[in-house]
Each structure stands twice: as C-alpha cells, then as structure tokens.
Write a protein that holds these residues in place. Structure first.
Motif, PDB file in Angstrom:
ATOM      1  N   THR A   7       0.800  -1.215   0.000  1.00 56.51           N
ATOM      2  CA  THR A   7       0.000   0.000   0.000  1.00 56.51           C
ATOM      3  C   THR A   7       0.838   1.274   0.000  1.00 56.51           C
ATOM      4  N   TYR A   8       1.828   1.325   0.863  1.00 58.29           N
ATOM      5  CA  TYR A   8       2.559   2.584   1.059  1.00 58.29           C
ATOM      6  C   TYR A   8       3.877   2.689   0.302  1.00 58.29           C
ATOM      7  N   LYS A   9       4.353   1.589  -0.253  1.00 57.39           N
ATOM      8  CA  LYS A   9       5.601   1.654  -1.017  1.00 57.39           C
ATOM      9  C   LYS A   9       5.382   1.245  -2.471  1.00 57.39           C
ATOM     10  N   LEU A  10       4.994   0.001  -2.681  1.00 62.89           N
ATOM     11  CA  LEU A  10       4.933  -0.503  -4.048  1.00 62.89           C
ATOM     12  C   LEU A  10       3.858   0.187  -4.883  1.00 62.89           C
ATOM     13  N   GLU A  11       2.623   0.187  -4.407  1.00 65.66           N
ATOM     14  CA  GLU A  11       1.554   0.813  -5.184  1.00 65.66           C
ATOM     15  C   GLU A  11       1.658   2.331  -5.210  1.00 65.66           C
ATOM     16  N   ASP A  12       2.446   2.875  -4.315  1.00 67.57           N
ATOM     17  CA  ASP A  12       2.662   4.317  -4.270  1.00 67.57           C
ATOM     18  C   ASP A  12       3.795   4.756  -5.213  1.00 67.57           C
ATOM     19  N   THR A  13       4.405   3.801  -5.892  1.00 65.34           N
ATOM     20  CA  THR A  13       5.491   4.094  -6.816  1.00 65.34           C
ATOM     21  C   THR A  13       4.909   4.535  -8.156  1.00 65.34           C
ATOM     22  N   PRO A  14       5.326   5.683  -8.670  1.00 65.42           N
ATOM     23  CA  PRO A  14       4.796   6.156  -9.960  1.00 65.42           C
ATOM     24  C   PRO A  14       4.998   5.137 -11.077  1.00 65.42           C
ATOM     25  N   GLY A  15       3.951   4.966 -11.876  1.00 66.71           N
ATOM     26  CA  GLY A  15       4.007   4.076 -13.023  1.00 66.71           C
ATOM     27  C   GLY A  15       3.392   2.719 -12.796  1.00 66.71           C
ATOM     28  N   VAL A  16       3.083   2.371 -11.550  1.00 66.08           N
ATOM     29  CA  VAL A  16       2.516   1.044 -11.274  1.00 66.08           C
ATOM     30  C   VAL A  16       1.052   1.017 -11.695  1.00 66.08           C
ATOM     31  N   ALA A  17       0.723   0.052 -12.547  1.00 70.96           N
ATOM     32  CA  ALA A  17      -0.661  -0.113 -13.001  1.00 70.96           C
ATOM     33  C   ALA A  17      -1.336  -1.270 -12.273  1.00 70.96           C
ATOM     34  N   ARG A  18      -0.566  -2.341 -12.011  1.00 74.24           N
ATOM     35  CA  ARG A  18      -1.170  -3.539 -11.426  1.00 74.24           C
ATOM     36  C   ARG A  18      -0.149  -4.295 -10.591  1.00 74.24           C
ATOM     37  N   VAL A  19      -0.603  -4.757  -9.433  1.00 72.99           N
ATOM     38  CA  VAL A  19       0.207  -5.590  -8.553  1.00 72.99           C
ATOM     39  C   VAL A  19      -0.575  -6.876  -8.322  1.00 72.99           C
ATOM     40  N   ASP A  20       0.058  -8.003  -8.587  1.00 67.71           N
ATOM     41  CA  ASP A  20      -0.589  -9.307  -8.459  1.00 67.71           C
ATOM     42  C   ASP A  20       0.255 -10.166  -7.530  1.00 67.71           C
ATOM     43  N   SER A  21      -0.262 -10.470  -6.343  1.00 69.44           N
ATOM     44  CA  SER A  21       0.488 -11.197  -5.318  1.00 69.44           C
ATOM     45  C   SER A  21       0.174 -12.691  -5.354  1.00 69.44           C
ATOM     46  N   HIS A  22       1.218 -13.495  -5.117  1.00 72.34           N
ATOM     47  CA  HIS A  22       1.077 -14.947  -5.084  1.00 72.34           C
ATOM     48  C   HIS A  22       1.765 -15.480  -3.831  1.00 72.34           C
ATOM     49  N   LEU A  23       1.003 -16.133  -2.971  1.00 71.16           N
ATOM     50  CA  LEU A  23       1.546 -16.726  -1.754  1.00 71.16           C
ATOM     51  C   LEU A  23       1.939 -18.169  -2.033  1.00 71.16           C
ATOM     52  N   THR A  24       3.069 -18.582  -1.503  1.00 76.87           N
ATOM     53  CA  THR A  24       3.546 -19.946  -1.682  1.00 76.87           C
ATOM     54  C   THR A  24       2.841 -20.871  -0.697  1.00 76.87           C
ATOM     55  N   MET A  25       2.303 -21.969  -1.217  1.00 76.15           N
ATOM     56  CA  MET A  25       1.693 -22.984  -0.369  1.00 76.15           C
ATOM     57  C   MET A  25       2.775 -23.865   0.247  1.00 76.15           C
ATOM     58  N   LYS A  26       3.751 -24.256  -0.586  1.00 80.34           N
ATOM     59  CA  LYS A  26       4.789 -25.177  -0.139  1.00 80.34           C
ATOM     60  C   LYS A  26       5.991 -25.026  -1.056  1.00 80.34           C
ATOM     61  N   ILE A  27       7.178 -24.962  -0.486  1.00 84.39           N
ATOM     62  CA  ILE A  27       8.402 -24.926  -1.287  1.00 84.39           C
ATOM     63  C   ILE A  27       8.833 -26.371  -1.522  1.00 84.39           C
ATOM     64  N   ILE A  28       8.869 -26.763  -2.772  1.00 82.98           N
ATOM     65  CA  ILE A  28       9.234 -28.124  -3.142  1.00 82.98           C
ATOM     66  C   ILE A  28      10.741 -28.242  -3.330  1.00 82.98           C
ATOM     67  N   LYS A  29      11.325 -27.266  -3.991  1.00 80.16           N
ATOM     68  CA  LYS A  29      12.759 -27.273  -4.231  1.00 80.16           C
ATOM     69  C   LYS A  29      13.250 -25.843  -4.340  1.00 80.16           C
ATOM     70  N   THR A  30      14.401 -25.590  -3.764  1.00 81.03           N
ATOM     71  CA  THR A  30      15.049 -24.297  -3.917  1.00 81.03           C
ATOM     72  C   THR A  30      16.538 -24.555  -4.042  1.00 81.03           C
ATOM     73  N   THR A  31      17.183 -23.748  -4.826  1.00 79.07           N
ATOM     74  CA  THR A  31      18.626 -23.866  -4.974  1.00 79.07           C
ATOM     75  C   THR A  31      19.218 -22.470  -4.915  1.00 79.07           C
ATOM     76  N   HIS A  32      20.416 -22.395  -4.402  1.00 84.13           N
ATOM     77  CA  HIS A  32      21.066 -21.092  -4.292  1.00 84.13           C
ATOM     78  C   HIS A  32      22.248 -21.013  -5.228  1.00 84.13           C
ATOM     79  N   SER A  33      22.250 -21.876  -6.230  1.00 83.25           N
ATOM     80  CA  SER A  33      23.334 -21.839  -7.214  1.00 83.25           C
ATOM     81  C   SER A  33      23.015 -20.841  -8.306  1.00 83.25           C
ATOM     82  N   MET A  34      24.037 -20.428  -9.011  1.00 84.97           N
ATOM     83  CA  MET A  34      23.919 -19.541 -10.169  1.00 84.97           C
ATOM     84  C   MET A  34      23.336 -18.191  -9.793  1.00 84.97           C
ATOM     85  N   GLU A  35      23.510 -17.745  -8.570  1.00 86.00           N
ATOM     86  CA  GLU A  35      22.980 -16.438  -8.159  1.00 86.00           C
ATOM     87  C   GLU A  35      23.987 -15.362  -8.440  1.00 86.00           C
TER      88      GLU A  35
END
Length: 149
Positions: free
Chosen positions: A121-149
C-alpha cells in the motif's frame, strides 16, 4: 571450462566453506592443482562471491510473497525511476524485469501479512508508473537452490 572446473563449482555451490583438501579429494585432484583452478575461477569472474544463507524467521522476514507488477507507462524515464525506487526497498529480495507480461517479477520478504500489506500500500503501489500488482503466496516450497545467483 572443463569437467573438473564444473565439478569444483558444483561442490562449492553445495558447501562454499569446504576445505581445499576436501574439495580436491571430491573432484579427483591433489590440493595444489585444485587450489590453482579455484583461484583461476575466482580471477576469471566465474566465482562471483560467497554468501551466508540466513534463517528468514530469525530475521523477522519469514512471510515471502511472489509479486507480478505491470507498469502503466513504459517510457525510459518511468522504467528507470521505477527500477531505482523498487530496488531500494529492503523488502525486495529479488527483482527481475521480464519479457512480455508481467513487466516485473519480485520476491518480497516481510515479517507477516500486515507488514506485507503496508509494503504494498505505502511503497509498491505508491510508486509512480505502477498499473497492477498481483500477489502470489507460496503454499509449499518443493525445491530451492542457491546456485547460479
């Protein structure tokens, strides 16, 4: 880069704190040539650095949300200002400009749902140029890797 260089990198991605002796043993080299290869990979910019993985809950940032953002205008000034401003937000832990839609993909880490709502509300949508914000919550992390970062 050959098979042994790739093996060295794979071992370091699993455990960057591995000793040179153990690394050499795992990739089938003696310590001296392994160390030379390791240093060359650093000097050549293949190995960019080393990072500590930190428990998000201990840091008060265990609520993670994947967010798609679309801009209302895509002129250079809007894009540059949007990218500079959003990159400065502490809550943003990953920030990518995409081909097509959405225009941007963000990973946001906050303490909880209410702090995430304040961020949007106060940072992202308040940033000029933002038309749409679509949030996705993770149900479960199946795999994560920290390689190639």
């Amino acid at each position: 880069m050959d098979k042994i260089d790739r093996a060295i990198i794979a071992q370091l991605q699993r455990d960057a704190r591995i000793s040179n002796t153990e690394l050499a043993d795992r990739v089938g080299l003696t310590p001296a040539p392994c160390l030379r290869r390791f240093r060359r990979l650093e000097q050549d910019g293949v190995i960019l650095g080393y990072h500590a993985r930190v428990d998000a809950e201990s840091m008060g940032r265990s609520f993670e949300v994947n967010v798609n953002v679309e801009l209302s205008h895509k002129d250079r000034e809007t894009v540059e200002n949007f990218e500079a401003r959003v990159a400065s937000f502490d809550e943003v832990i990953e920030f990518r400009r995409m081909f097509g839609l959405p225009d941007y993909f963000l990973r946001i880490a906050t303490a909880d749902l209410s702090s995430y709502e304040r961020f949007v509300t106060y940072k992202l949508e308040d940033t000029p140029g933002v038309a749409r914000v679509d949030s996705h919550l993770t149900m479960k992390i199946i795999k994560t890797t920290h390689s190639m970062e």
